[in-house]
Motif scaffolding. Structure first.
Motif, PDB file in Angstrom:
ATOM      1  N   SER A   1      42.518 -28.863  -3.935  1.00 43.47           N
ATOM      2  CA  SER A   1      41.994 -29.725  -2.857  1.00 43.47           C
ATOM      3  C   SER A   1      41.211 -28.888  -1.839  1.00 43.47           C
ATOM      4  N   THR A   2      40.383 -29.566  -1.044  1.00 43.19           N
ATOM      5  CA  THR A   2      39.631 -28.817  -0.025  1.00 43.19           C
ATOM      6  C   THR A   2      40.594 -28.185   0.978  1.00 43.19           C
ATOM      7  N   LYS A   3      41.734 -28.858   1.219  1.00 40.06           N
ATOM      8  CA  LYS A   3      42.701 -28.302   2.174  1.00 40.06           C
ATOM      9  C   LYS A   3      43.207 -26.935   1.681  1.00 40.06           C
ATOM     10  N   LEU A   4      43.615 -26.885   0.411  1.00 40.54           N
ATOM     11  CA  LEU A   4      44.145 -25.613  -0.085  1.00 40.54           C
ATOM     12  C   LEU A   4      43.034 -24.602  -0.359  1.00 40.54           C
TER      13      LEU A   4
ATOM     14  N   LEU B   1      43.102 -34.210 -13.004  1.00 39.06           N
ATOM     15  CA  LEU B   1      42.837 -33.031 -12.157  1.00 39.06           C
ATOM     16  C   LEU B   1      41.532 -32.347 -12.548  1.00 39.06           C
ATOM     17  N   TYR B   2      41.237 -32.365 -13.841  1.00 38.85           N
ATOM     18  CA  TYR B   2      39.985 -31.753 -14.316  1.00 38.85           C
ATOM     19  C   TYR B   2      38.786 -32.508 -13.747  1.00 38.85           C
ATOM     20  N   GLN B   3      38.837 -33.834 -13.810  1.00 42.61           N
ATOM     21  CA  GLN B   3      37.702 -34.621 -13.296  1.00 42.61           C
ATOM     22  C   GLN B   3      37.578 -34.475 -11.779  1.00 42.61           C
ATOM     23  N   TYR B   4      38.719 -34.505 -11.101  1.00 50.47           N
ATOM     24  CA  TYR B   4      38.720 -34.349  -9.638  1.00 50.47           C
ATOM     25  C   TYR B   4      38.101 -32.998  -9.259  1.00 50.47           C
ATOM     26  N   THR B   5      38.569 -31.935  -9.907  1.00 52.48           N
ATOM     27  CA  THR B   5      38.113 -30.590  -9.528  1.00 52.48           C
ATOM     28  C   THR B   5      36.650 -30.384  -9.914  1.00 52.48           C
TER      29      THR B   5
ATOM     30  N   HIS C   1      31.112 -29.526  -8.064  1.00 54.20           N
ATOM     31  CA  HIS C   1      29.684 -29.858  -8.080  1.00 54.20           C
ATOM     32  C   HIS C   1      29.231 -30.402  -6.724  1.00 54.20           C
ATOM     33  N   LEU C   2      30.061 -31.266  -6.118  1.00 56.82           N
ATOM     34  CA  LEU C   2      29.697 -31.855  -4.828  1.00 56.82           C
ATOM     35  C   LEU C   2      29.468 -30.763  -3.774  1.00 56.82           C
ATOM     36  N   ASN C   3      30.287 -29.720  -3.823  1.00 63.94           N
ATOM     37  CA  ASN C   3      30.194 -28.667  -2.815  1.00 63.94           C
ATOM     38  C   ASN C   3      29.256 -27.530  -3.222  1.00 63.94           C
ATOM     39  N   GLY C   4      28.629 -27.674  -4.376  1.00 57.89           N
ATOM     40  CA  GLY C   4      27.639 -26.680  -4.809  1.00 57.89           C
ATOM     41  C   GLY C   4      28.229 -25.322  -5.144  1.00 57.89           C
TER      42      GLY C   4
ATOM     43  N   ASN D   1      32.592 -26.046   5.385  1.00 65.26           N
ATOM     44  CA  ASN D   1      32.437 -27.512   5.439  1.00 65.26           C
ATOM     45  C   ASN D   1      32.681 -28.176   4.089  1.00 65.26           C
ATOM     46  N   LEU D   2      33.816 -27.925   3.527  1.00 73.39           N
ATOM     47  CA  LEU D   2      34.105 -28.472   2.200  1.00 73.39           C
ATOM     48  C   LEU D   2      34.292 -29.986   2.270  1.00 73.39           C
ATOM     49  N   ILE D   3      33.790 -30.675   1.242  1.00 76.69           N
ATOM     50  CA  ILE D   3      33.845 -32.141   1.208  1.00 76.69           C
ATOM     51  C   ILE D   3      34.704 -32.592   0.022  1.00 76.69           C
ATOM     52  N   GLU D   4      35.573 -33.565   0.283  1.00 78.47           N
ATOM     53  CA  GLU D   4      36.381 -34.157  -0.787  1.00 78.47           C
ATOM     54  C   GLU D   4      35.538 -35.177  -1.560  1.00 78.47           C
ATOM     55  N   PRO D   5      35.607 -35.194  -2.880  1.00 76.64           N
ATOM     56  CA  PRO D   5      34.871 -36.214  -3.642  1.00 76.64           C
ATOM     57  C   PRO D   5      35.494 -37.595  -3.432  1.00 76.64           C
ATOM     58  N   GLU D   6      34.629 -38.585  -3.224  1.00 74.13           N
ATOM     59  CA  GLU D   6      35.123 -39.966  -3.040  1.00 74.13           C
ATOM     60  C   GLU D   6      34.860 -40.727  -4.327  1.00 74.13           C
TER      61      GLU D   6
END
Ligand SMILES: C[S@@+](CC[C@H](N)C(=O)[O-])C[C@H]1O[C@@H](n2cnc3c(N)ncnc32)[C@H](O)[C@@H]1O
Length: 250
Positions: free
Chosen positions: A137-140, A163-167, A172-175, A223-228
């Motif tokens: 997660s972005t938190k960890l 977890l694979y899809q989430y990560t 990718h979202l955070n580049g 500035n990490l972003i969580e995928p929605e």
């Protein structure tokens, strides 16, 4: 004779390669090994690599054997599991393998800035209900950023499609720079790179016909972003709790 959990838990305190620190001591912020693990714990200047949620520590021990010029530390909260890896490392005389019994969330109290070169995350619970508890997660990740060297690599090996899809989405979202990405590790070009090491959980999942997913990436921590995104939940939880046959072929 196999040892029971209680006796392993008791024994783990006595092993010289296992560290446990009372919370009260940690939160003073002046834990003496912080920033000094290579020199003071391992007695060298080699890079430090972590395995998070190491369980029985197969990667910590296996990588320590494969890479004598790096130091490896397995992290887990369960002492009886750590006992297996710590005992194996001790009996094999591996001076470059150690273990910390603690929560991943507390790691910035153990390590100084840029002290960690690489992180392995091996078959973590996907935490489908609790995003903040996911080890990717972005938190960890923000926690990891307090102790990782710039350019440090994170490896994720997982059975969990969720977890694979989430990560993958987060990466990718955070580049982040992606070095390896496969939903079928053992049919991929990366199969040789993971050194043939299989963890306890991995062996169970493979025996049930699950495909192993693997991601290797270089994160940044700004500035990490969580995928929605909506992700279909895995049809199973832990193999210990729910041995559903429907997972075969996933
Ligand atoms: C599913 S097991 C995988 C163990 C091992 N990596 C394997 O593949 O066999 C997950 C492990 O992570 C540990 N764990 C989960 N969350 C943790 C946390 N926040 N801090 C420390 N350990 C954690 C658990 O105690 C457990 O041993």
């Amino acid at each position: 004779m196999s040892k029971n959990k209680l006796s392993k838990f008791a024994d783990v305190h006595a092993l010289p390669n296992v560290v446990e620190v009372p919370y009260a001591e940690l939160i003073t912020g002046s834990y003496p090994l912080k920033g000094n693990w290579s020199r003071q714990f391992f007695g060298n200047d080699n890079p430090v690599v972590l395995e998070l949620g190491c369980g029985k520590g197969e990667y910590t021990v296996g990588l320590a054997e494969n890479f004598p010029d790096k130091n490896f530390i397995g992290i887990d909260i369960k002492g009886a599991r750590i006992w297996t890896g710590a005992t194996a490392a001790h009996e094999r005389g591996l001076r470059n393998a150690g273990f910390i019994r603690t929560y991943v969330e507390l790691l910035p109290a153990f390590f100084g800035p840029e002290e960690i070169s690489e992180i392995w995350i091996t078959f973590p619970d996907p935490q489908m209900k609790k995003q903040r508890k996911r080890l990717t997660s972005t938190k960890l990740l923000t926690h990891y950023g307090k102790m990782m060297k710039p350019g440090g690599v994170i490896h994720l090996k997982t059975d969990s499609n969720f977890l694979y899809q989430y990560t993958t989405a987060l990466v990718h979202l955070n580049g982040f720079k992606v070095e390896a990405e496969t939903d079928d590790l053992y049919s991929s070009e990366y199969a040789d790179e993971i050194r043939g090491i299989k963890t306890y959980y991995e062996v169970q999942w493979l025996s049930r016909g699950l495909k192993i997913k693997y991601l290797r990436f270089i994160p940044h921590f700004d500035n990490l972003i969580e995928p929605e995104i909506e992700i279909e939940w895995d049809e199973y939880r832990s193999f210990g709790r729910d041995r559903r046959s429907s997972v075969v072929g996933k």
